[in-house]
Design a protein around this motif. Structure first.
Motif, mmCIF file in Angstrom:
data_model
loop_
_atom_site.group_PDB
_atom_site.id
_atom_site.type_symbol
_atom_site.label_atom_id
_atom_site.label_comp_id
_atom_site.label_asym_id
_atom_site.label_seq_id
_atom_site.Cartn_x
_atom_site.Cartn_y
_atom_site.Cartn_z
ATOM 1 N N CYS A 25 0.760 -1.247 0.147
ATOM 2 C CA CYS A 25 0.000 0.019 0.023
ATOM 3 C C CYS A 25 0.942 1.210 -0.042
ATOM 4 C CB CYS A 25 -0.924 0.072 1.312
ATOM 5 S SG CYS A 25 0.105 0.082 2.742
ATOM 6 N N PRO A 26 0.317 2.325 -0.144
ATOM 7 C CA PRO A 26 1.060 3.762 -0.255
ATOM 8 C C PRO A 26 1.598 3.901 1.228
ATOM 9 C CG PRO A 26 -1.248 3.975 -1.150
ATOM 10 C CD PRO A 26 -1.113 2.538 -0.695
ATOM 11 N N LYS A 27 1.284 3.264 2.219
ATOM 12 C CA LYS A 27 1.845 3.673 3.605
ATOM 13 C C LYS A 27 3.234 2.645 3.505
ATOM 14 C CE LYS A 27 -1.797 1.768 5.631
ATOM 15 N NZ LYS A 27 -2.842 2.207 4.644
ATOM 16 N N ALA A 77 5.516 5.445 1.482
ATOM 17 C CA ALA A 77 5.915 6.412 2.495
ATOM 18 C C ALA A 77 6.905 6.183 3.196
ATOM 19 C CB ALA A 77 4.641 6.965 3.291
ATOM 20 N N ASP A 78 7.165 4.903 3.863
ATOM 21 C CA ASP A 78 7.995 4.268 4.474
ATOM 22 C C ASP A 78 9.610 4.178 3.642
ATOM 23 O OD1 ASP A 78 6.784 3.950 6.680
ATOM 24 O OD2 ASP A 78 6.169 1.890 6.447
ATOM 25 N N SER A 79 9.156 3.659 2.495
ATOM 26 C CA SER A 79 10.504 3.584 1.476
ATOM 27 C C SER A 79 10.960 4.859 1.256
ATOM 28 C CB SER A 79 10.190 2.715 0.380
ATOM 29 O OG SER A 79 9.869 1.400 0.620
ATOM 30 N N ARG A 80 10.251 5.906 0.974
ATOM 31 C CA ARG A 80 10.662 6.847 0.598
ATOM 32 C C ARG A 80 11.471 7.655 1.762
ATOM 33 N NH1 ARG A 80 8.472 10.638 -3.182
ATOM 34 N NH2 ARG A 80 9.451 12.771 -3.134
ATOM 35 N N ALA A 99 3.637 12.881 -3.170
ATOM 36 C CA ALA A 99 4.108 11.867 -2.282
ATOM 37 C C ALA A 99 3.138 11.394 -1.305
ATOM 38 C CB ALA A 99 5.223 12.509 -1.474
ATOM 39 N N TYR A 100 3.246 10.451 -0.671
ATOM 40 C CA TYR A 100 2.309 9.724 0.296
ATOM 41 C C TYR A 100 2.894 10.318 1.633
ATOM 42 C CZ TYR A 100 0.236 6.841 -3.197
ATOM 43 O OH TYR A 100 -0.126 6.391 -4.526
ATOM 44 N N LEU A 101 2.191 10.849 2.503
ATOM 45 C CA LEU A 101 2.622 11.574 3.883
ATOM 46 C C LEU A 101 1.940 10.628 4.927
ATOM 47 C CD1 LEU A 101 4.212 13.759 4.754
ATOM 48 C CD2 LEU A 101 2.210 15.242 4.725
ATOM 49 N N LEU A 114 -2.317 12.020 2.381
ATOM 50 C CA LEU A 114 -2.236 11.845 3.780
ATOM 51 C C LEU A 114 -2.737 10.435 3.782
ATOM 52 C CD1 LEU A 114 -3.570 14.969 5.537
ATOM 53 C CD2 LEU A 114 -1.379 14.499 4.541
ATOM 54 N N VAL A 115 -1.778 9.504 4.586
ATOM 55 C CA VAL A 115 -2.226 8.083 4.600
ATOM 56 C C VAL A 115 -2.109 7.779 6.065
ATOM 57 C CG1 VAL A 115 -1.896 7.492 2.143
ATOM 58 C CG2 VAL A 115 -0.089 7.193 4.083
ATOM 59 N N GLY A 116 -2.896 6.609 6.225
ATOM 60 C CA GLY A 116 -2.865 5.968 7.721
ATOM 61 C C GLY A 116 -3.921 4.866 7.810
ATOM 62 N N GLN A 117 -3.853 4.128 8.701
ATOM 63 C CA GLN A 117 -5.010 3.169 8.773
ATOM 64 C C GLN A 117 -6.296 3.698 8.846
ATOM 65 O OE1 GLN A 117 -3.904 0.221 7.806
ATOM 66 N NE2 GLN A 117 -1.725 0.279 8.376
#
Length: 462
Positions: free
Chosen positions: A18-20, A23-26, A166-168, A215-218
Motif C-alpha cells: 500500500c501507499p503507507k 511512504a516508509d520506503s521514501r 508523495a504519500y505522507l 495523507l495516509v494511515g490506517q
C-alpha cells in the motif's frame, strides 16, 4: 596512512503493498542519501537490494515471497534485505526458509529506522564484513490490493524529483479490530505521528518538488495531536505556498463527520475526494466483520457529501464471500452499490488470515461462489465508473501535471496528470493535449476541458 574507506555500494529499493509502505520506503531512501549512500533506479547497479513487503492478505504475501526469491535467484552476488509487514508476521519462518537473505526487519513499535539504516551504512560501506553485523540486526520499525514499485523514493540518482506527489503517513496501527483484518496484529494499536513529524516530512517532500501531499494511515479521520485535529493539520499543510493539493485516503465511514465534509467543501486545496472502505452494506455481514454502520447510513453519508460538494469523487472497497454471506446479503450489496454510484471501487474475495477472529467463523463460502459474486460486483462497479467518467466530458477541471514526456505516449499528448478526482496510482490518468506554458513542470496545475474517456483515464485539452 589509514586504509581508505570503500565507496558505498548503491541500494535498489523495491516496494510492495500500500501507499503507507511507499511512504516508509521514501523516508528510508532519503535517510540513505543523507548518509551518502546512492539509491539506484536499476538492480544491476546495486550492491544491495532492499525489499519492503506487504503481509496483509494471501495474495500480497505470495507476491512478497516471490519478489524475495526472485531477487535472491537473479542477483546472487548482491545482499538482499527484507523489511515490512510480512517480516513482522513471519520473521522466524522466513529466516529459516530463505537463508540467502542477509537481514530481516519488521515493524516493531518503539524502535525507528536507525537499525536498518545503521546496518546499511555499516554493511554497504564495508564495515559489516568486519563485524558480521548482519547476524545481530534488530527489528525494523518506521514511525509509524497489491502494487509493485521498484526503485522507490521517486527520485533520480541526482536527487531531482520525478513525481509530483508523495504519500505522507500521519498515523499507523488501528483500534477498530475488524474481524478479517490482520493489521492490528502487525502494526499494533492506533498511534498518530505528531504534527511536527508530519510537517517535517512534508517539507522534505516539497523540497524534492512534490506538490500534492496524499495523507495516509490506517484511519486518517481520527488523527489528532493535542488540540490540533485533521482539519487543522490540513490547514497547516495547505498554508505552505508550495502545496497545490492535499488529498486524504483511508477514511473509515463511522469517523467521517458532517463537520469534516463541510470543511472539505470549504478548503480550496483539499481534494473533494472521499476514500471510504465500506466493505459491505448488509448489517448482518458488517456486524460479523466487526464494523459499524449499515448500507442506509452509508447512503445518507454519501448524499450529505454530494449535497455539499456536487463534484465530489468517491472511492471504496468491498469484500465478497465473507463467512456467512448468503445470496440475500450479496444482493443487498449489489443494490447498495447500484444506488450509491461510485466513481472508483474495487471488490475482493475474502482472504482468511491466521490470527484474525474471522478465521473461526462459519459457514465458509466456496471459492467458486465467491469468485462468481466478485465478477458480478465488478461488472456493476466498472459500469458505474464509466458512466461517471462520461459525465465529465465537456467540463472544465484542473489537472495537476505528473509528467512531461510526450514521446512516451500518442502523438499530440503534451502532458499526463490527474484531475482532483484521480488519486495517484489507483484511479487512472488524464492525458492533456494542446500548447502548454513554456515554463510548465511536474506539479503545476493546468486548467483543461475534458474531451473524452479512455477506460478509467480521461483525455483533455488545455
Amino acid at each position: 596512512m589509514g586504509r581508505e574507506p570503500p565507496s558505498p555500494r548503491p541500494v535498489w529499493v523495491v516496494t510492495l503493498g500500500c501507499p503507507k509502505n511507499e511512504a516508509d520506503s521514501r523516508a528510508v531512501t532519503r535517510l540513505l542519501r543523507s548518509l551518502g549512500i546512492n539509491v539506484t533506479d536499476t538492480p544491476e547497479e546495486a550492491g544491495c537490494i532492499l525489499i519492503n513487503t506487504c503481509g496483509f492478505i494471501q495474495e500480497a504475501k505470495e507476491e512478497s515471497i516471490a519478489a524475495i526469491l526472485e531477487a535472491c535467484a537473479d542477483y546472487p552476488g548482491k545482499q538482499v534485505l527484507v523489511m515490512g509487514c510480512l517480516v513482522e508476521r513471519y520473521r522466524e519462518e522466513l529466516s529459516e526458509g530463505i537463508p540467502e537473505v542477509s537481514g530481516w526487519f519488521g515493524v516493531t513499535a518503539g524502535t525507528d529506522y536507525a537499525e536498518l539504516v545503521r546496518w546499511l551504512d555499516d554493511s554497504i560501506s564495508g564495515r559489516g564484513e568486519e563485524d558480521d553485523h548482519c547476524l545481530r540486526v534488530g527489528p525494523y520499525s518506521p514511525r509509524d490490493g497489491v502494487h509493485y514499485r521498484g526503485g522507490c523514493g521517486r527520485l533520480s540518482q541526482e536527487g531531482t524529483p520525478v513525481q509530483s506527489y508523495a504519500y505522507l503517513k500521519i498515523s499507523d496501527g488501528c483500534d477498530e479490530l475488524c474481524t478479517f483484518c490482520a493489521i492490528p496484529g502487525i502494526k499494533g494499536p492506533y498511534h498518530p505521528l505528531t504534527a511536527a513529524e508530519i510537517l517535517r516530512e512534508a517539507d522534505a517532500c516539497l523540497v524534492e518538488g512534490v506538490r500534492e501531499l496524499v495523507l495516509v494511515g490506517q484511519d486518517t479521520a481520527v488523527w489528532r495531536d493535542g488540540d490540533l485535529d485533521l482539519a487543522g493539520l490540513i490547514d497547516r499543510l495547505a498554508g505552505d505556498e508550495r502545496v497545490r493539493r492535499v488529498r486524504v485516503m483511508y477514511l473509515q465511514p463511522d469517523h467521517v463527520t458532517a463537520g469534516f465534509l463541510e470543511y472539505m467543501a470549504s478548503q480550496p486545496k483539499l481534494c473533494r475526494y472521499l476514500d471510504i472502505p465500506f466493505q459491505h452494506s448488509h448489517p448482518d455481514i458488517l456486524r460479523a466483520m466487526g464494523r459499524k454502520g449499515s448500507g442506509d447510513e452509508y447512503l445518507a453519508l454519501l448524499k450529505q457529501a454530494e449535497s455539499l460538494m456536487p463534484d465530489v469523487s468517491v472511492r471504496s472497497t468491498f469484500i465478497v464471500g465473507f463467512p456467512g454471506e448468503e445470496d440475500e446479503h450479496f444482493e443487498h450489496l449489489l443494490d447498495f452499490v447500484e444506488e450509491a454510484g461510485f466513481d472508483y471501487a474495487g471488490g475482493f474475495v475474502y482472504s482468511p488470515e491466521e490470527g484474525t477472529p474471522a478465521v473461526k467463523l462459519r459457514p465458509r463460502i466456496r471459492r467458486a461462489v465467491a469468485r462468481e459474486r466478485l465478477n458480478r460486483l465488478n461488472t456493476v462497479l466498472e459500469a458505474q465508473s464509466a458512466q461517471k467518467h462520461r459525465q465529465l466530458v465537456g467540463t472544465r477541471l484542473e489537472v495537476l501535471v505528473d509528467s512531461l514526456h510526450p514521446e512516451e505516449w500518442d502523438e499530440g499528448v503534451a502532458a499526463v496528470g490527474r484531475v482532483p478526482g484521480q488519486a495517484p496510482e489507483v484511479d487512472g490518468l488524464t492525458y492533456v493535449e494542446g500548447a502548454l506554458p513554456r515554463d510548465c513542470v511536474p506539479g503545476d496545475v493546468l486548467r483543461v476541458t475534458i474531451t473524452g474517456t479512455l477506460g478509467y483515464d480521461l483525455s483533455a485539452t488545455v
